[in-house]
Design a protein around this motif. Sequence first.
Motif, short mmCIF file in Angstrom:
data_model
loop_
_atom_site.label_atom_id
_atom_site.label_comp_id
_atom_site.label_asym_id
_atom_site.label_seq_id
_atom_site.Cartn_x
_atom_site.Cartn_y
_atom_site.Cartn_z
N ARG A 1 8.03 4.63 -4.16
CA ARG A 1 8.17 4.43 -2.72
C ARG A 1 7.02 5.11 -1.96
N ARG A 2 6.68 6.34 -2.37
CA ARG A 2 5.59 7.06 -1.71
C ARG A 2 4.25 6.35 -1.89
N GLU A 3 4.00 5.86 -3.10
CA GLU A 3 2.73 5.17 -3.36
C GLU A 3 2.65 3.86 -2.58
N GLU A 4 3.76 3.14 -2.50
CA GLU A 4 3.77 1.90 -1.72
C GLU A 4 3.57 2.19 -0.23
N GLU A 5 4.14 3.28 0.25
CA GLU A 5 3.97 3.67 1.65
C GLU A 5 2.51 4.02 1.92
N ALA A 6 1.88 4.74 1.00
CA ALA A 6 0.47 5.09 1.15
C ALA A 6 -0.40 3.84 1.18
N LEU A 7 -0.07 2.87 0.32
CA LEU A 7 -0.80 1.60 0.31
C LEU A 7 -0.63 0.88 1.64
N SER A 8 0.56 0.85 2.14
CA SER A 8 0.83 0.20 3.42
C SER A 8 0.03 0.84 4.55
N GLN A 9 -0.04 2.16 4.54
CA GLN A 9 -0.80 2.87 5.59
C GLN A 9 -2.30 2.55 5.49
N LEU A 10 -2.83 2.49 4.26
CA LEU A 10 -4.24 2.14 4.09
C LEU A 10 -4.52 0.72 4.60
#
Length: 124
Positions: free
Chosen positions: A34-43
């Motif tokens: 979930r954290r990695e997907e959130e970071a991708l979304s922010q990028l």
Amino acid sequence: MKKFIYPLQGVLNLKEKLESQEKVLFQAAMEELRREEEALSQLEQRKRGYEDRLREAVTSQLDLLKVKTNKEAIEVLKELIQQQIGKVRRAERHAEVARKRLEEAIKERKTLEIGLWLYNIDKL
């Protein structure tokens, strides 16, 4: 009345503890994903912002410095996004492995519980 003692009760208790540990590991893997997907979304959101600013710089008044800066920022973000996609894929694989281990732990526990149930029925 005589108390039933299941010969594999210790093993069943161990399997229940192992299942509990696998659940914790699975939850941690899902949280990491979930954290990695959130970071991708922010990028990706940052990249869209730079693309919007680039369009604005090109359409309003041709400011070559802004155009160049935004293009460079977009290229850097594309690279960061590719790296983050790799992290997301790694997290997905980790979560899948954790899920399979949890499923196996549940299966083993249930098998022993069925054995306990059958053992108790035979003793009746």
